[in-house]
Design a protein around this motif. Sequence first.
Motif, PDB file in Angstrom:
ATOM      1  N   ALA A 194       0.865  -1.191   0.000  1.00 25.09           N
ATOM      2  CA  ALA A 194       0.000   0.000   0.000  1.00 25.09           C
ATOM      3  C   ALA A 194       0.901   1.241   0.000  1.00 25.09           C
ATOM      4  O   ALA A 194       1.838   1.333   0.798  1.00 25.09           O
ATOM      5  CB  ALA A 194      -0.897   0.010   1.225  1.00 25.09           C
ATOM      6  N   VAL A 241      -4.914  10.336  -0.607  1.00 26.45           N
ATOM      7  CA  VAL A 241      -5.094   9.372  -1.696  1.00 26.45           C
ATOM      8  C   VAL A 241      -3.974   8.337  -1.639  1.00 26.45           C
ATOM      9  O   VAL A 241      -2.839   8.661  -1.312  1.00 26.45           O
ATOM     10  CB  VAL A 241      -5.087  10.086  -3.066  1.00 26.45           C
ATOM     11  CG1 VAL A 241      -5.169   9.065  -4.206  1.00 26.45           C
ATOM     12  CG2 VAL A 241      -6.251  11.067  -3.149  1.00 26.45           C
ATOM     13  N   ILE A 264      -2.602   4.263  -3.247  1.00 23.11           N
ATOM     14  CA  ILE A 264      -2.813   3.150  -4.178  1.00 23.11           C
ATOM     15  C   ILE A 264      -2.291   1.880  -3.515  1.00 23.11           C
ATOM     16  O   ILE A 264      -1.477   1.944  -2.584  1.00 23.11           O
ATOM     17  CB  ILE A 264      -2.109   3.367  -5.545  1.00 23.11           C
ATOM     18  CG1 ILE A 264      -0.602   3.543  -5.337  1.00 23.11           C
ATOM     19  CG2 ILE A 264      -2.702   4.541  -6.288  1.00 23.11           C
ATOM     20  CD1 ILE A 264       0.176   3.550  -6.642  1.00 23.11           C
ATOM     21  N   ASN A 265      -2.757   0.804  -3.973  1.00 23.88           N
ATOM     22  CA  ASN A 265      -2.258  -0.474  -3.450  1.00 23.88           C
ATOM     23  C   ASN A 265      -2.278  -1.504  -4.568  1.00 23.88           C
ATOM     24  O   ASN A 265      -3.064  -1.408  -5.509  1.00 23.88           O
ATOM     25  CB  ASN A 265      -3.108  -0.944  -2.269  1.00 23.88           C
ATOM     26  CG  ASN A 265      -4.577  -1.087  -2.635  1.00 23.88           C
ATOM     27  OD1 ASN A 265      -4.963  -2.082  -3.222  1.00 23.88           O
ATOM     28  ND2 ASN A 265      -5.396  -0.068  -2.306  1.00 23.88           N
ATOM     29  N   LEU A 266      -1.390  -2.446  -4.449  1.00 26.04           N
ATOM     30  CA  LEU A 266      -1.360  -3.522  -5.435  1.00 26.04           C
ATOM     31  C   LEU A 266      -0.789  -4.769  -4.774  1.00 26.04           C
ATOM     32  O   LEU A 266      -0.068  -4.679  -3.774  1.00 26.04           O
ATOM     33  CB  LEU A 266      -0.537  -3.128  -6.665  1.00 26.04           C
ATOM     34  CG  LEU A 266       0.911  -2.718  -6.444  1.00 26.04           C
ATOM     35  CD1 LEU A 266       1.832  -3.835  -6.873  1.00 26.04           C
ATOM     36  CD2 LEU A 266       1.216  -1.456  -7.217  1.00 26.04           C
ATOM     37  N   CYS A 321      -5.201  -4.256  -7.980  1.00 20.42           N
ATOM     38  CA  CYS A 321      -4.698  -2.916  -7.705  1.00 20.42           C
ATOM     39  C   CYS A 321      -5.893  -2.061  -7.292  1.00 20.42           C
ATOM     40  O   CYS A 321      -7.028  -2.300  -7.731  1.00 20.42           O
ATOM     41  CB  CYS A 321      -3.987  -2.330  -8.922  1.00 20.42           C
ATOM     42  SG  CYS A 321      -5.030  -2.153 -10.346  1.00 20.42           S
ATOM     43  N   GLY A 322      -5.626  -1.157  -6.432  1.00 19.26           N
ATOM     44  CA  GLY A 322      -6.730  -0.368  -5.903  1.00 19.26           C
ATOM     45  C   GLY A 322      -6.342   1.078  -5.671  1.00 19.26           C
ATOM     46  O   GLY A 322      -5.156   1.426  -5.601  1.00 19.26           O
ATOM     47  N   VAL A 323      -7.355   1.880  -5.562  1.00 15.34           N
ATOM     48  CA  VAL A 323      -7.182   3.300  -5.255  1.00 15.34           C
ATOM     49  C   VAL A 323      -8.013   3.597  -4.023  1.00 15.34           C
ATOM     50  O   VAL A 323      -9.159   3.130  -3.909  1.00 15.34           O
ATOM     51  CB  VAL A 323      -7.657   4.183  -6.432  1.00 15.34           C
ATOM     52  CG1 VAL A 323      -7.446   5.652  -6.102  1.00 15.34           C
ATOM     53  CG2 VAL A 323      -6.936   3.820  -7.706  1.00 15.34           C
ATOM     54  N   THR A 324      -7.434   4.326  -3.115  1.00 14.80           N
ATOM     55  CA  THR A 324      -8.164   4.676  -1.892  1.00 14.80           C
ATOM     56  C   THR A 324      -8.094   6.179  -1.680  1.00 14.80           C
ATOM     57  O   THR A 324      -7.187   6.862  -2.177  1.00 14.80           O
ATOM     58  CB  THR A 324      -7.571   3.976  -0.656  1.00 14.80           C
ATOM     59  OG1 THR A 324      -6.194   4.363  -0.552  1.00 14.80           O
ATOM     60  CG2 THR A 324      -7.659   2.465  -0.793  1.00 14.80           C
ATOM     61  N   GLY A 328     -12.700   3.198  -1.311  1.00 16.11           N
ATOM     62  CA  GLY A 328     -11.723   2.404  -2.046  1.00 16.11           C
ATOM     63  C   GLY A 328     -12.350   1.706  -3.230  1.00 16.11           C
ATOM     64  O   GLY A 328     -13.538   1.353  -3.202  1.00 16.11           O
ATOM     65  N   GLN A 384     -11.242  -1.237  -6.282  1.00 17.29           N
ATOM     66  CA  GLN A 384     -10.217  -2.241  -6.568  1.00 17.29           C
ATOM     67  C   GLN A 384     -10.581  -3.008  -7.846  1.00 17.29           C
ATOM     68  O   GLN A 384     -11.733  -3.377  -8.050  1.00 17.29           O
ATOM     69  CB  GLN A 384     -10.177  -3.214  -5.388  1.00 17.29           C
ATOM     70  CG  GLN A 384      -9.139  -4.288  -5.481  1.00 17.29           C
ATOM     71  CD  GLN A 384      -9.354  -5.284  -4.343  1.00 17.29           C
ATOM     72  OE1 GLN A 384     -10.159  -6.190  -4.462  1.00 17.29           O
ATOM     73  NE2 GLN A 384      -8.649  -5.068  -3.243  1.00 17.29           N
TER      74      GLN A 384
END
Lengths: 417, 416
Positions: free
Chosen positions: A116, A123, A125-127, A166-169, A180, A182
């Motif tokens: 993360a 803001v 991002i995570n993957l 992958c995601g955006v928070t 979030g 994903q």
Amino acid sequence: MSARLVRVFAMVHRTFVALGAVALLAGAGQAQSLWNAEGLGGWNEGYDLASRGTGYTAIGRVDPFGMSSLNPAALAWARRPAAHFGLLLENSWVKTDSDGSGGRTGTTRLPAVLVALPLSRGVGINLGFRDLTTGFYRYKATIHEGSGDAFERSLEGTGGLGQFQCGVTARALESRLALGAQLGVVGGTLRDLIRDDFEDDAYQDTRNLLRTRAEGGRPVTFGFQAQPIEALECGGFVTASTRLDVRSLFDNRTAQKEESRGHLDLPPGLGLGVTAHASARWRLSFDWSQRRWSEHDFALAGQEVGRGFTRLGDASRIGFGITRVPGEHPPKDPLASRSVYRAGFTRAILPVRQADGAEVAEWALTAGVGLPIQFDRGYVDGLFEFGKRGSASKTDLSETFLRLGMSVTFARLAEAF
Amino acid sequence: MIERWFEGTRWGREWILVGAMALIVATLSACSEGESDLLNPRGPRGGIATLPETTRVSTSDRDRSFRPRVATGGASVLFLSREGEVQSEAYFRFDLAALPDTSGVERANLGLRFRRTDSGPVVIEAFEVSPSAEDWDESTLREALPRVEPAFFSSTLPIAPGAGDTLYVSNAVTIPGSLIRAWKLDPDHNRGLVVRIAEASAGRSIEVLSKEAALTDTAGYALVNPRLEVLRGEDQTSAIESPDDDTYFLTDGRTAAAGDAVELRVSGRPAERGLLRFSLPEVLRRGFTVNRALLRLRMVPGSVVPGDSLLVGAYLSTTDWTEATEPASVNRGSTAFDFARARANSDTLEFDCALAVQHWIDSGENYGLQLRSATEGGDTLAVRVYTREAESTLRPSLEIVFTRPPAPRWEDEVTR
């Protein structure tokens, strides 16, 4: 390249080196549950090991080191770039009323690897990767013992489906709300190896390998977490349906291959959770999630309707957990007083059904501990689970399992700690 | 209270760590390889527990004998015959490269070891094989070669080995020096010589030991056999040669049992083979594993002489044939997938044909089986077995044990 990016890459590099080392320790996957032979294997919702220690509760819990990606908003609270990976060991004891005997099986696997990266203005991002289903099982028995055509049958299931994601928070409302989204890419292969080794050399042994390959799934998940008041946290998520292309490939020892194709629409899923601060140190949490497998759609290629996977039914899980957080402590306090302690209970209905339609339920008592790394840079989380799957009287098969897990979640470490 | 317990002494923390490590090690050990001895008794995919099944093909759908034109170069005996429709002659070829020159070569004596048959003394004659004949070697000769008439040699004394004995005749055939010189000087046209029983011994046969007989003397040294002794002037031996190729070719004017006969015959000499084909049941499909396929053939009583035993090999036929007409040849796999020994006191021959049946299923090509004497060309042993035209209890049968492949995960084995 900025110094920050260099540090991020260095951290990712170290994470994967550590992961490789753990993977070597883990070795090959072994048997786990005989129900993994059904459907697409045993379904994993995406709880991290810390959440599993709290009775599988994470949907509505705000945790800066939370890595339960089933609710993508749960990854919004990371304050520093953080990495996570886990190792899970499991032993199962099988029992049936049919003949009263049983067997022990075990598994070792890596349930997830996640990174993360908080950017700016809340803001992030995570993957990462997590296992979506598990196909491990193992069976061995002598058939027709004592007769001329006696043989030893061994079944071995390996593999499973995984999800790259992958995601955006984003955090808003003075960090009282997190959102979030994903996107996942689902793929993987389940392998069933069936061998009959005859005792009499006059018989040719059987060796069949069935591979079930799935690809093409693109599940999208939206989630939120909120802390409307200081003592209450809540959250929820929705996962949209996605179409999975599935292929069944078969090899026997004469290298023949039979292939059939189809598509499976993974059903949508949703979940809700809430966490209450009972006191400054004690938190109570509750989770509920569901996936309506009874409404899944499957069809063989070129056919409108398939009759496959008819033994799947709605899956659900509830979890109750209690967490003791350390509160404010100076760094020099004993480790035990700075650790997080967890306990919980969970009950789930698995998506697979018996041939007669009987539901397969699972319950588990869970416990865990989170040992801090460099005071506030992460946790080494330990997990202990004891539970039971199925029922010898209702499903004619039950499995008692013991799981021990360990995961590491850490932010950028201080060099001169 | 919990806080007090955890915030205890330094020793307390260390014991917790030791305990945690012990738990991890214990669980790692416990998670060693193991397997359940139970299946999911009511699992939808009960099919992964599908047991081997058995199906029986009660009779063949084609069967007959045929007389192949076989290369007999590997046989340990060469057969000479002039018995009715059975004619057999032996071929020899010597590579004379080791012969230093042809000066003074007067003749050569071909020494042969004869073994008696029961048909009496024989007189033999020898011809040069036409230099224009097609080139040959012992592994490929399957037809009679043209010869140069008349015979360059005819024996004057009948050859009569004693019962159970082998008679060595050092000059069984005398080859003129001109022929030796021709072979030496023009090796490309050296097609060798052919030996047969002379007209005077019609109705008789005899066996000659070939170079494959691997003879040794009393001291254990290998004997040169057949033995060519090249003689120069004044009977001085110049060189001793063994043949590079020796074989025989047999023609049998008789026809094999027809396709509608109730018996088929497998014989070493004259070579006769059996052909059988079974239509596989529809239940067997590509992807199935054949665990066992037992071919049972009922022997015709008295077809094997007491005291004899014939080893019969079962091969995969790789080219098509019909029951109506005798094929000139039917190709077969290079190795037998099973052998069975026929004795006078046995009534059934059994072969495991799992590999053949697996091949038929996997490839979709089924040209049946070929039964062949393991000593084909080397002896006269034979066995007769009943065909599909015999009464039902005597017909060939095939019992197949097979295992179905696992169904795709989405197929429900319970309702499959």
